[in-house]
Design a protein around this motif. Sequence first.
Motif, PDB file in Angstrom:
ATOM      1  N   VAL A 178       5.160 -17.945 -17.186  1.00 44.41           N
ATOM      2  CA  VAL A 178       4.413 -17.019 -18.046  1.00 44.41           C
ATOM      3  C   VAL A 178       3.741 -15.955 -17.179  1.00 44.41           C
ATOM      4  N   LEU A 179       3.237 -16.405 -16.039  1.00 45.67           N
ATOM      5  CA  LEU A 179       2.557 -15.509 -15.100  1.00 45.67           C
ATOM      6  C   LEU A 179       3.463 -14.355 -14.656  1.00 45.67           C
ATOM      7  N   GLY A 180       4.764 -14.625 -14.549  1.00 48.52           N
ATOM      8  CA  GLY A 180       5.714 -13.577 -14.168  1.00 48.52           C
ATOM      9  C   GLY A 180       5.671 -12.408 -15.138  1.00 48.52           C
ATOM     10  N   PHE A 181       5.721 -12.754 -16.454  1.00 48.98           N
ATOM     11  CA  PHE A 181       5.663 -11.717 -17.481  1.00 48.98           C
ATOM     12  C   PHE A 181       4.303 -11.024 -17.474  1.00 48.98           C
ATOM     13  N   VAL A 182       3.261 -11.830 -17.391  1.00 53.34           N
ATOM     14  CA  VAL A 182       1.900 -11.288 -17.395  1.00 53.34           C
ATOM     15  C   VAL A 182       1.717 -10.320 -16.222  1.00 53.34           C
ATOM     16  N   GLY A 183       2.288 -10.688 -15.077  1.00 48.58           N
ATOM     17  CA  GLY A 183       2.175  -9.850 -13.875  1.00 48.58           C
ATOM     18  C   GLY A 183       2.750  -8.457 -14.093  1.00 48.58           C
ATOM     19  N   VAL A 184       3.977  -8.430 -14.645  1.00 45.50           N
ATOM     20  CA  VAL A 184       4.631  -7.140 -14.905  1.00 45.50           C
ATOM     21  C   VAL A 184       3.792  -6.322 -15.879  1.00 45.50           C
ATOM     22  N   LEU A 185       3.340  -7.017 -16.950  1.00 47.28           N
ATOM     23  CA  LEU A 185       2.521  -6.342 -17.960  1.00 47.28           C
ATOM     24  C   LEU A 185       1.228  -5.803 -17.332  1.00 47.28           C
ATOM     25  N   ALA A 186       0.661  -6.581 -16.421  1.00 47.03           N
ATOM     26  CA  ALA A 186      -0.598  -6.191 -15.776  1.00 47.03           C
ATOM     27  C   ALA A 186      -0.397  -4.948 -14.908  1.00 47.03           C
ATOM     28  N   ILE A 187       0.672  -4.936 -14.126  1.00 47.34           N
ATOM     29  CA  ILE A 187       0.933  -3.774 -13.265  1.00 47.34           C
ATOM     30  C   ILE A 187       1.190  -2.529 -14.120  1.00 47.34           C
ATOM     31  N   TRP A 188       2.000  -2.747 -15.183  1.00 51.01           N
ATOM     32  CA  TRP A 188       2.288  -1.656 -16.122  1.00 51.01           C
ATOM     33  C   TRP A 188       0.965  -1.114 -16.700  1.00 51.01           C
ATOM     34  N   SER A 189       0.111  -2.031 -17.167  1.00 55.59           N
ATOM     35  CA  SER A 189      -1.172  -1.628 -17.753  1.00 55.59           C
ATOM     36  C   SER A 189      -2.028  -0.891 -16.727  1.00 55.59           C
ATOM     37  N   ALA A 190      -2.100  -1.450 -15.536  1.00 55.60           N
ATOM     38  CA  ALA A 190      -2.943  -0.857 -14.487  1.00 55.60           C
ATOM     39  C   ALA A 190      -2.498   0.574 -14.181  1.00 55.60           C
ATOM     40  N   LEU A 191      -1.196   0.791 -14.142  1.00 57.86           N
ATOM     41  CA  LEU A 191      -0.682   2.113 -13.799  1.00 57.86           C
ATOM     42  C   LEU A 191      -0.843   3.101 -14.949  1.00 57.86           C
ATOM     43  N   SER A 192      -0.704   2.579 -16.217  1.00 59.68           N
ATOM     44  CA  SER A 192      -0.672   3.511 -17.347  1.00 59.68           C
ATOM     45  C   SER A 192      -2.059   3.767 -17.948  1.00 59.68           C
ATOM     46  N   TYR A 193      -2.851   2.704 -18.167  1.00 62.50           N
ATOM     47  CA  TYR A 193      -4.158   2.911 -18.812  1.00 62.50           C
ATOM     48  C   TYR A 193      -5.090   3.731 -17.941  1.00 62.50           C
ATOM     49  N   THR A 194      -4.933   3.574 -16.640  1.00 59.82           N
ATOM     50  CA  THR A 194      -5.804   4.324 -15.733  1.00 59.82           C
ATOM     51  C   THR A 194      -5.318   5.755 -15.538  1.00 59.82           C
ATOM     52  N   ARG A 195      -4.189   6.065 -16.173  1.00 64.87           N
ATOM     53  CA  ARG A 195      -3.550   7.401 -16.023  1.00 64.87           C
ATOM     54  C   ARG A 195      -3.190   7.706 -14.571  1.00 64.87           C
ATOM     55  N   LEU A 196      -3.005   6.652 -13.795  1.00 57.23           N
ATOM     56  CA  LEU A 196      -2.563   6.801 -12.411  1.00 57.23           C
ATOM     57  C   LEU A 196      -1.179   7.434 -12.398  1.00 57.23           C
ATOM     58  N   VAL A 197      -0.350   7.018 -13.372  1.00 55.65           N
ATOM     59  CA  VAL A 197       0.950   7.658 -13.591  1.00 55.65           C
ATOM     60  C   VAL A 197       0.850   8.419 -14.906  1.00 55.65           C
ATOM     61  N   LYS A 198       1.388   9.629 -14.927  1.00 56.24           N
ATOM     62  CA  LYS A 198       1.289  10.460 -16.128  1.00 56.24           C
ATOM     63  C   LYS A 198       1.953   9.783 -17.328  1.00 56.24           C
ATOM     64  N   PRO A 199       1.380   9.881 -18.529  1.00 52.06           N
ATOM     65  CA  PRO A 199       1.968   9.259 -19.729  1.00 52.06           C
ATOM     66  C   PRO A 199       3.401   9.726 -19.977  1.00 52.06           C
ATOM     67  N   LEU A 200       3.734  10.913 -19.527  1.00 51.47           N
ATOM     68  CA  LEU A 200       5.094  11.437 -19.707  1.00 51.47           C
ATOM     69  C   LEU A 200       6.114  10.523 -19.020  1.00 51.47           C
ATOM     70  N   PHE A 201       5.700   9.993 -17.861  1.00 50.79           N
ATOM     71  CA  PHE A 201       6.622   9.115 -17.119  1.00 50.79           C
ATOM     72  C   PHE A 201       6.478   7.662 -17.527  1.00 50.79           C
ATOM     73  N   LEU A 202       5.228   7.248 -17.767  1.00 51.27           N
ATOM     74  CA  LEU A 202       5.006   5.849 -18.119  1.00 51.27           C
ATOM     75  C   LEU A 202       3.904   5.742 -19.171  1.00 51.27           C
ATOM     76  N   PRO A 203       4.291   5.544 -20.440  1.00 47.19           N
ATOM     77  CA  PRO A 203       3.274   5.369 -21.480  1.00 47.19           C
ATOM     78  C   PRO A 203       2.629   3.992 -21.365  1.00 47.19           C
ATOM     79  N   THR A 204       1.515   3.809 -22.039  1.00 44.03           N
ATOM     80  CA  THR A 204       0.840   2.510 -22.008  1.00 44.03           C
ATOM     81  C   THR A 204       1.604   1.511 -22.893  1.00 44.03           C
ATOM     82  N   PRO A 205       1.391   0.202 -22.673  1.00 42.03           N
ATOM     83  CA  PRO A 205       2.028  -0.814 -23.537  1.00 42.03           C
ATOM     84  C   PRO A 205       1.706  -0.594 -25.015  1.00 42.03           C
TER      85      PRO A 205
END
Lengths: 268, 298
Positions: free
Chosen positions: B55-82
């Motif tokens: 389960v942690l594997g999935f959570v990890g990917v989701l966490a990295i995705w969230s960290a990159l997108s919610y913080t707007r570290l990566v532009k929403p155009l390239f990576l929208p939030t979950p």
Amino acid sequence: MSDILIDHVEMMFAGQRGMPPVIALQDISLAIADGEFACIVGPSGCGKSTLLKAVAGLVRPTSGRILVGGRLVLGPGADRGMVFQSYTLYPWLTVRQNIEFGLQLRRLRRDERRRISDHLLTLMGLEGFANAYPRALSGGMQQRVAIARALANDPEVLLMDEPFGALDAQTRTVMQELLTTIWEQYHKTVLFVTHDIDEAVFLGDVVYVMTARPGRIRARVVIELPRPRTFATMTSEAFIKYRNQILAMIHEESLRAIQQPVNKQAQG
Amino acid sequence: MPQRDGTPRAGYQSTTVAQARVRESDVTLPQESWIARYLTPRRSIPSSVYTILSVLGFVGVLAIWSALSYTRLVKPLFLPTPTEALAALWELLVRYGFLKDIWASTYRILAGFAIAAVVGVPLGVLMGSFKLFEALFERLIGVIRYLPASAFIPLFILWIGIGDAQKIAVIVFGSFFPLVLLVMDVAANVPRDYLDIAYTLGASRWQVFWKVLVPASLPGIVDSLRTILGWAWTYLIVAELVAANAGIGYMIIESQRYIETPRIIAGIVTIGILGLVSDTIFKQLYKWLFPYAERVNP
């Protein structure tokens, strides 16, 4: 009549990648009487399994001929049942279906098949396992099913290729006793291949000793131990005498095989 | 007589001493280190730990995705939030009839897969059983397998037009050849002793083929079909590249045109889920069909 006559059989395999051809069997001649229990012992790689497969008709000799019950062996048939060392039960069939496999091929009636398999299940002490799948059974039980499957066809000759070779020592002794008991009842002609000298002396009326490559018959030892043979037979003086006699021959052959240069082997 | 009296007592005493020693060493047995318990090759770990980690594997990917997108570290155009991706999926389903797309894609996959299986399985079994068929087809299929399915799209359009048949043809092309080779291996690996035993029990060649080779191959065939169905989903985008008007792949290609990144991700996730569902169905089918088999390969 179901005697086995092996008449000047030679078996040669084509050499691989430029190597000279391998002579697996050279000038093998032996006669096994109807109802006789014959064992073949020899060092590993002496071609004893190949000889058995030739009698079964699964491989054709390069020269020479094999007759079973006076008929020339041209291919495999239900008159010669076989048991292998590896567990060859069909995993998708239950114990009963495995035993009835040959009967089903002959399209025997259902109640007739059942009568035969019921009898064999009792004989082999496998009652209660009729509907089990092979993977649920121990190695010893699997080999009992394999023997029952071969016997179900009521073959004239039973060919056994180290059938107890993969079993642990305790189970092997029990299986050997079971096999002698069955054989003393049915008196089928048996050709039994093994590298276990004790096993050969305990089971056989006659023991053929084979040489290492090229495989030849070195000696024929008639075992005159009284029957029925039991566990006590194995500790008798006569038994030990036969065993030591054969052991000495095998040892000599094994040494010869080791000392032989590899490239000379094929020329024999 | 006194000796008889003494012997058992001495035996009894020595037993208790031995037992006492065992008990003592039980207490002093040192704890295994964390590394020994979890990082010994091939050593199994508690199933609860296994579940948590997977389960942690999935959570990890989701966490990295969230960290990159919610913080707007990566532009929403390239990576929208979950949440944006989920919202896009919801919108697709409710407003844009995405279910019709899902059905169109599933239909193409299943049709292409069925055609590949109906022709490929018998051919594979024949090739694995008879050297004649192996010699005739093995090299040929081995070569064709490396030809890219996408490169054949122009030819397929020329030969069968731009309708559904062309899309199904891409799926068939992508799955047929590897399937044949997998099934061939399965049939070729049926133990020789199985066949030899059947012959000594009186079987004819025909009976050996139908009563031994085919049933012995069946579990492997179902496992190969499962693998190939998984691959078929990966061909979906290629299949719906040209002149499609429905389908998950079509939706993704359209979204690319309008830079609708959330929808692209929603489409990819949908394909992943469908692939997982078909895989699970096949695993259950295997368990149900072959109760005697050891286990499903992961």
